[in-house]
Enzyme design. Structure first.
Site, short mmCIF file in Angstrom:
data_model
loop_
_atom_site.label_atom_id
_atom_site.label_comp_id
_atom_site.label_asym_id
_atom_site.label_seq_id
_atom_site.Cartn_x
_atom_site.Cartn_y
_atom_site.Cartn_z
N GLY A 174 -24.56 72.38 74.84
CA GLY A 174 -24.43 72.08 75.97
C GLY A 174 -22.83 72.45 76.54
N LYS B 212 -16.26 75.84 71.14
CA LYS B 212 -16.67 74.70 71.60
C LYS B 212 -15.77 74.13 72.68
CE LYS B 212 -17.66 69.84 69.96
NZ LYS B 212 -18.01 68.85 69.08
N ASP C 156 -19.97 68.75 81.50
CA ASP C 156 -19.21 69.81 82.44
C ASP C 156 -18.92 70.82 81.50
OD1 ASP C 156 -17.22 68.80 80.50
OD2 ASP C 156 -16.23 67.83 82.05
N ARG D 73 -15.12 77.25 65.91
CA ARG D 73 -15.61 76.72 64.53
C ARG D 73 -16.45 77.66 64.19
NH1 ARG D 73 -19.33 71.31 66.22
NH2 ARG D 73 -20.74 72.53 67.68
N ARG E 94 -29.89 73.26 63.11
CA ARG E 94 -29.94 71.76 62.99
C ARG E 94 -31.36 71.36 62.62
NH1 ARG E 94 -25.56 70.51 66.39
NH2 ARG E 94 -24.23 72.42 66.96
N ASP F 37 -29.93 66.09 65.95
CA ASP F 37 -29.29 67.38 66.17
C ASP F 37 -27.94 67.65 65.72
OD1 ASP F 37 -28.89 64.96 68.20
OD2 ASP F 37 -27.50 66.39 68.97
N ASN F 38 -27.24 66.67 64.89
CA ASN F 38 -25.95 66.86 64.39
C ASN F 38 -26.26 67.14 62.66
OD1 ASN F 38 -24.61 66.51 66.86
ND2 ASN F 38 -24.29 64.32 66.81
N ASP G 33 -20.48 68.87 63.51
CA ASP G 33 -20.19 68.08 64.70
C ASP G 33 -19.11 66.70 64.48
OD1 ASP G 33 -21.14 69.86 66.42
OD2 ASP G 33 -23.28 68.83 66.57
#
EC number: 2.7.7.-
Length: 495
Positions: free
Chosen positions: A94, A114, A126, A177, A184, A253-254, A263
């Site tokens: 996102g 990121k 955002d 990163r 994942r 998802d992490n 993350d």
């Protein structure tokens, strides 16, 4: 060191070779007047870059997303996941955009921005990161690597004065990163829950071929993948527990398919020891407390097994593969704990000695890092009259000093069993028990200065964290107990 310029970065992008359903190609959204905050020299060397050159405006432009190198193929990946134990459906990058991968001296690394702007997976977000969270992820990624813990890396941080609304108005930043892959557990869950077996197989084949080629000859490569990822995940979490690291958001998802820490959001390093400590203010139920990290890691592997089951086609075999978790965690944590205690052999009563230690630490809320560091300075043979003074730096961490004295008698007896030599043991223990970790208040001090345009503390703190086991004369303040005001610090999923 490489003399690469921003224009000739040798990007490739193996993930972009997957079918279009796996990602969306898009360009980063530029930020106005980006500036350099900090860079990691060890991370730069992994991709053959000169860390001194990263402050140049061309690299700042590239690693903010304002300029895209000719060979880059920017994209945002789609995935899904379980968040706090509940199925969250489609998620995806996102606010992260993958530039591609670069071959370095130790292998291939993907570089990801990121905070580079909105993507089709931003949902209500955002697409931006703020300076505060970017500095935290940058520092912790490199601190964890220096501790020897499997992790993504952070190349650099850039900032901009563009306003970003969180709990308050903050300013934007981008952290670059790096990892061999950002795939994942949730990447597999995405296709399983959408009942897309061909896409699921395509992703699994890509991961095996690219990152686990040794599994291609296994009777069932997908089963072998599950077992190996489960084993790596268990060992990674054993490393976390051994240094008191708390991830804070262990959603599927992490969780990295490579078994590396992924993350960094509301993380924390244990200070006053409490097995039930929750580092994430958002996690009011305590799902991701320090004690729960071990079983949650196992639960996440079950979620991965469920995602891979259409490929494995044998539920009992998948269940058996998951059983490696308990032994892999136990063996790795036992190995790390013996090293932390300075024990070179394994004896029958070692578990009881360690259990008593942790109970004592819990009852006295002893600082985790200081306890293990000072334990290395304990001397075996000390006269009774001198013992209290000799043990004072360690003993004074406890409110119940007689209880510590009683445990120390047992610990000294255990050391005598293997004829432990104080000087040798001290060197060995100090090589595995860090003096310096990224305490939240240290990060906060650096962040507040950076928010006022002073990045020197970020640079200095990074230098300290890159050598966590060294004595570092002049930097003892970074190893001190946290000040009273630090108890009021809170980190949440917006951090």
């Amino acid at each position: 060191m490489s003399t690469r310029t921003a224009d000739d970065l040798p990007f490739d992008n193996s993930f972009a070779e997957l079918p279009p359903a796996f990602y969306t190609r898009l360009m980063p959204t530029p930020l106005p007047a980006p500036y350099f905050v900090a860079a990691s020299a060890p991370a730069a060397r992994l991709v053959g870059l000169d860390p001194a050159a990263l402050a140049h405006e061309d690299f700042v432009a590239v690693f903010t997303g304002n300029q895209v190198p000719p060979r880059s193929q920017p994209l945002a990946a789609v995935y899904s996941g379980h968040q706090f134990g509940h199925w969250a459906g489609q998620l995806g990058d996102g606010r992260a955009i993958l530039l591609g991968d670069i071959d370095g001296p130790e292998g291939r690394m993907e570089l990801q921005l990121k905070g580079a702007g909105m993507t089709p997976y931003s949902r209500m977000g955002d697409g931006r990161a703020v300076l505060r969270s970017s500095i935290r992820e940058f520092l912790c990624s490199e601190a964890m690597a220096a501790l020897g813990i499997p992790t993504t890396r952070a190349l650099m941080v850039t900032g901009s004065n563009k306003g970003v609304i969180r709990e308050t108005m903050e300013t934007a930043a981008v952290v670059t990163r790096m990892a061999p892959s950002f795939v994942r557990f949730g990447s597999f869950e995405h296709w399983r829950y959408r009942d897309k077996p061909e896409e699921l197989r395509t992703l699994a084949d890509y991961v095996i071929k690219t990152f686990y080629p040794e599994l291609t000859g296994a009777p069932n490569p997908y089963l072998a993948l599950l077992e190996e990822v489960t084993r790596r995940t268990a060992r990674m979490i054993a490393h976390w527990q051994s240094v008191g690291f708390m991830h804070g958001v262990m959603n599927t998802d992490n969780m990295s398919i490579l078994g590396i820490t992924l993350d960094y959001g509301p993380f924390g390093f244990m200070e006053a020891f409490d097995v039930d400590h929750i580092c994430n203010h958002t996690d009011q139920g305590g799902r991701y407390s320090y004690a729960n990290q071990v079983p949650v890691g196992h639960w996440n592997c079950y979620a991965l097994a469920n995602a891979l089951l259409p490929l494995i086609e044998d539920q009992e075999a998948a269940q058996a593969a998951l059983e490696v978790y308990v032994d892999a965690y136990g063996e790795k944590f036992d190995e790390l704990l013996h090293a932390k205690l300075g024990l070179k052999s394994t004896q029958e009563n070692d578990r009881a000695l360690a259990d008593d230690m942790f109970k004592l630490m819990q009852a006295n809320h002893v600082d985790f890092t200081l306890f293990f560091r000072r334990l290395g300075d304990l001397k075996v043979d000390v006269l009774d009259a001198d013992r209290e003074a000799a043990d004072a730096p360690l003993r004074d961490l406890f409110l119940d000093r007689p209880a510590f004295d009683a445990w120390a008698v047992d610990y000294r007896a255990r050391l005598r069993v293997e004829n432990s030599v104080d000087a040798e043991r001290r060197l060995a223990m100090h090589a595995v028990n860090p003096k310096y970790v990224l305490r939240n208040y240290l990060a906060q001090v650096a962040i507040e200065k950076a928010q006022n345009g002073d990045f020197e503390e970020v640079h200095r703190l990074l230098g300290v964290l890159e050598r966590p086991f060294d004595e570092q004369p002049g930097n003892d303040a970074y190893a001190a107990l946290p000040p009273d005001w630090a108890s009021h610090l809170e980190v949440s999923c917006s951090s």
